[in-house]
Write an enzyme that holds these catalytic residues in place. Structure first.
Site, PDB file in Angstrom:
ATOM      1  N   LYS A   1       0.798  -1.231   0.000  1.00 44.06           N
ATOM      2  CA  LYS A   1       0.000   0.000   0.000  1.00 44.06           C
ATOM      3  C   LYS A   1       0.829   1.279   0.000  1.00 44.06           C
ATOM      4  CE  LYS A   1      -4.351  -1.490   0.170  1.00 44.06           C
ATOM      5  NZ  LYS A   1      -5.408  -1.058  -0.772  1.00 44.06           N
TER       6      LYS A   1
ATOM      7  N   SER B   1       0.913 -10.094  -0.947  1.00 46.63           N
ATOM      8  CA  SER B   1       0.693  -8.648  -0.921  1.00 46.63           C
ATOM      9  C   SER B   1       0.870  -7.998   0.439  1.00 46.63           C
ATOM     10  CB  SER B   1      -0.705  -8.325  -1.457  1.00 46.63           C
ATOM     11  OG  SER B   1      -1.689  -8.989  -0.680  1.00 46.63           O
TER      12      SER B   1
END
Length: 406
Positions: A58, A308
């Site tokens: 992110k 991720s």
């Protein structure tokens, strides 16, 4: 839900984001997985974005989005809403750029994620029981104060930033044939697809959603984003009830397939990452591995599975690992009744010991309205070696005259 401006996102945008992130985002490593390679029948590599700054991808999109703000927008500050990963990405990106940030998080957000977001420099405000309520509060705050709302996935700059991960994959594994990536709102999958398809249109990109929060399959079938009535999954990082407008169009055009995985498959994948790869990964980050475990021969190699994120709450990790062991046939819970007499429990444990079942926990109830005067009830939690061993334990108990109740 507000979305960002609608415009085409190009390879040049991703390359520009890549230059912007130099010295900010880490070029995360790529690890080979011998176990997964043997299942798939081709090389499988893990892109370890769980080792990125703030513990997830992110930071890439958040930094690019905030860096693109004008002087007046920066002076007004930024605001975001998130249960964890986006919150931390925005907090750190804003701090690095000298911008004031306010982050709204659900009241029940894991304490380690709340603490980390504050430590990265954001003012944390707890609001709402679910992320949708938190999101509305953040948008209202933006309207009231003039702060710039930083959407977690529905903005071109966010997608361009996430797309830099795709450039890294092509540099680190030039022979890649398939990329598997988790999908929530779609920002990461869209960014990776823009970068990879522009340079290697032959590479197959597969998105993965949790079955309990799979908004993309019905949306792709309808040709437009369709909200789900409810979502429920342990993979909070991809627990999104509606695709973003901006990433949806890209996923529709460039992502080859979106598959779903179950909670059992997610927990088994998380356990595999920990045991085999020695990597701590959150359930959303393990979703590509779950897809490989579910249908290993469906993927042409070399395969890159994107891990991720690794921001998993310790309590959730404990529950998930136990669930994963159970799904793999390595953890067995059962309840049975026996005659309440001296030595009865020891005899039962002897039966289990004879078949090499490791007793983790025993609950022995001797007084309860549901029990007869000569009965006792035992609940056992056992560590086993797999499905065949579980069957052997069951047969041994049955042969010894015990009736397993569950």
């Amino acid at each position: 839900m507000e979305s960002g401006p609608s415009r085409t996102i190009t390879l040049d945008d991703v390359r520009g984001a890549h230059k912007m992130l130099s010295g900010v985002a880490r070029v995360t490593g790529m690890e080979s997985s011998r176990y997964l390679s043997s299942l798939v029948g081709a090389p499988v590599h893990l892109k370890c974005e769980n080792l990125q700054r703030t513990g997830s991808f992110k930071i890439r999109g958040a930094y690019v989005r905030i860096a693109g703000l004008g002087p007046q927008e920066r002076a007004a500050g930024v605001v975001a809403a998130s249960a964890g990963n986006h919150a931390q990405g925005v907090a750190l990106a804003a701090s690095l750029l000298g911008v004031r940030s306010t982050v709204f998080m659900p009241v029940g957000a894991p304490l380690p994620k709340v603490a980390a977001t504050g430590e990265y420099g954001a003012e944390v405000r707890l609001h709402g029981a679910v992320v949708d309520e938190t999101l509305r509060a953040a948008i209202a705050y933006a309207r009231e104060t003039g702060a710039v709302f930083i959407h977690p996935f529905d903005h071109p700059d966010i997608i361009a930033g996430q797309g830099t991960l795709g450039l890294e994959i092509l540099e680190q594994c030039p022979q890649v044939r398939t990329i598997v990536v988790g999908v929530g709102g779609g920002g990461l999958a869209a960014g990776v697809a823009v970068a990879v398809k522009a340079l290697r249109p032959d590479v197959r990109i597969v998105g993965v959603q949790a079955a309990g929060a799979a908004a993309y399959p019905p949306s792709l079938a309808a040709g437009r984003p369709v909200p789900l009535e409810s979502v429920a999954t342990m993979a909070d990082g991809i627990m999104v009830g509606r695709p973003g407008d901006v990433p949806f169009a890209i996923v529709r055009d460039l992502v080859d397939e979106v598959v779903t995985v179950t909670e059992d498959q997610l927990s088994s994948a998380l356990l595999l990452c920990l045991e085999r790869a020695k990597l701590v990964v959150e359930p959303a980050g393990a979703s590509p591995v779950a897809a490989l475990l579910a249908a290993p021969r469906a993927y042409r190699g070399p395969v890159v599975a994107v891990l991720s994120g690794g921001n998993v709450d310790p309590l959730l990790l404990q529950r998930t690992l136990r669930h994963g062991m159970s799904a793999a046939g390595r953890y067995l819970s059962l309840r049975l009744r026996l005659t309440d007499r001296p030595g009865a429990l020891a005899t039962l444990l002897g039966v289990l010991g004879a078949v090499d079942a490791n007793v983790l926990d025993v609950s022995h109830v001797r007084t309860h309205p549901r029990l007869g005067i000569t009965e006792a009830e035992v609940e056992l939690h056992l560590e086993t070696k797999g499905p065949e061993h579980c069957d052997a334990v069951g047969r041994a108990l049955e042969d010894a005259g015990y009736v397993v109740m569950g």
